[in-house]
Design a protein around this motif. Structure first.
Motif, short mmCIF file in Angstrom:
data_model
loop_
_atom_site.label_atom_id
_atom_site.label_comp_id
_atom_site.label_asym_id
_atom_site.label_seq_id
_atom_site.Cartn_x
_atom_site.Cartn_y
_atom_site.Cartn_z
N GLY A 133 1.21 -1.11 -0.08
CA GLY A 133 0.11 0.16 0.25
C GLY A 133 1.21 1.63 0.22
O GLY A 133 -0.15 2.57 -0.86
N LEU A 134 1.59 1.26 0.31
CA LEU A 134 2.80 2.58 0.47
C LEU A 134 3.42 2.68 -0.78
O LEU A 134 3.86 3.42 -0.94
N VAL A 135 3.91 1.28 -1.46
CA VAL A 135 4.53 1.73 -2.34
C VAL A 135 3.75 1.78 -2.92
O VAL A 135 4.08 3.01 -4.09
N CYS A 136 2.24 1.75 -2.97
CA CYS A 136 1.59 2.50 -4.17
C CYS A 136 0.97 3.81 -3.44
O CYS A 136 0.88 4.37 -5.13
N ALA A 137 1.06 3.95 -2.77
CA ALA A 137 0.59 5.28 -2.55
C ALA A 137 1.68 6.90 -3.26
O ALA A 137 1.14 7.34 -3.04
N ARG A 138 2.76 5.70 -2.58
CA ARG A 138 4.08 6.93 -3.22
C ARG A 138 4.01 6.77 -4.67
O ARG A 138 3.88 8.13 -5.30
N ALA A 139 3.79 5.86 -5.68
CA ALA A 139 3.58 6.09 -6.84
C ALA A 139 2.33 7.18 -7.92
O ALA A 139 2.44 7.78 -8.32
N LEU A 140 1.09 7.14 -6.53
CA LEU A 140 -0.21 7.91 -7.12
C LEU A 140 -0.17 8.68 -7.02
O LEU A 140 -0.10 9.79 -6.94
N GLN A 141 0.59 9.42 -5.45
CA GLN A 141 1.06 10.41 -4.92
C GLN A 141 1.83 11.62 -6.08
O GLN A 141 1.40 12.59 -6.47
N THR A 142 3.33 11.22 -6.66
CA THR A 142 3.79 10.72 -7.64
C THR A 142 2.99 11.56 -8.41
O THR A 142 3.38 12.35 -9.46
#
Length: 251
Positions: free
Chosen positions: A124-133
């Motif tokens: 979830g953290l990996v995906c969240a960072r990518a979505l935020q980017t």
């Protein structure tokens, strides 16, 4: 990018053989979704699921992903996001476990928690960072009403979902204002292969009904979705039931 109605054009599914996830993918493909990544353990079932979705007209790729291997998540998921923006990530992996067995075998109980919670925290953290980017996109997390209050009959599973739910809500707060969006989905008893051996309960639902609720939630940019909606009030009542009374309920 999502279309004007909030429907994603690209979808990454974590838990690519989940019946709820596949029902959701089918529904979205009939709308606007054209690119789908199914992430899961490499099995014939994963490839068969991908082939069925291709038959609906989507471009579908499979990705080797293991919720129990958090050290691989950044590399595996990073490769997907490196190929282009992802409009929606559907976190749909999880195990029900066997309460009676798991109480006697702590290692088995820990595996339920590691799959349902710690695997979700990492990915979830990996995906969240990518979505935020990216500055846009939705992370849809399949939680459960079982996480609202731990019950004697399934407190190991319920506690893992409680952790997942709290994590997802906090992550949604952390991403607020970034363009990325987290939606927590709380189904009740869903009639799937995983629950086929269990007795039916009131307000049970289906993968297709959950998929419909997810689509509606995306259109509304909801933060929390209950399936069926009546469970919101039911679980609120159970959450506030005095413990002495709660212990006597046939739950």
């Amino acid at each position: 990018m999502k279309d004007a109605f909030g429907i994603p054009q690209s979808l990454l599914v974590l838990g690519g053989t989940s019946e709820i996830a596949l029902a959701t993918a089918r529904r979205l493909i009939t709308r606007r979704t054209r690119a789908v990544w199914l992430a899961g353990r490499p099995t014939p079932a994963l490839e068969e699921a991908a082939e069925r979705l291709r038959g609906l007209g989507a471009e579908v790729r499979t990705v080797a992903f293991d919720a129990l291997d958090p050290e691989s998540h950044e590399a595996v998921l990073g490769k997907v996001f490196a190929e282009g923006d992802i409009d929606m990530v559907l976190m749909a992996f999880g195990v029900l476990g066997d309460q009676a067995v798991d109480e006697k075998e702590p290692v088995a109980a820990a595996r339920v928690a590691q799959t349902n919670y710690t695997g979700a925290v990492s990915s979830g953290l990996v995906c969240a960072r990518a979505l935020q980017t990216q500055g846009h996109g939705s992370l849809v997390v399949l939680s459960s009403v079982a996480g609202e209050r731990a019950r004697r009959s399934n407190f190991i599973y319920g506690s893992s979902k409680a952790g997942l739910d709290a994590f997802a809500q906090g992550l949604g707060d952390a991403l607020h204002g970034t363009g990325a969006h987290v939606m927590v989905v709380r189904p009740g008893f869903v009639r799937t292969r995983m629950t086929a051996h269990l007795p039916q309960v009131p307000l049970s639902t289906t993968p297709e009904a959950v998929a419909e609720a997810i689509e509606l939630g995306l259109r509304r940019r909801s933060e929390t979705v209950w399936v069926p909606g009546a469970l919101r009030m039911v679980m609120s009542a159970l959450r506030h039931t005095p413990r002495a009374v709660f212990r006597r309920l046939p739950l």
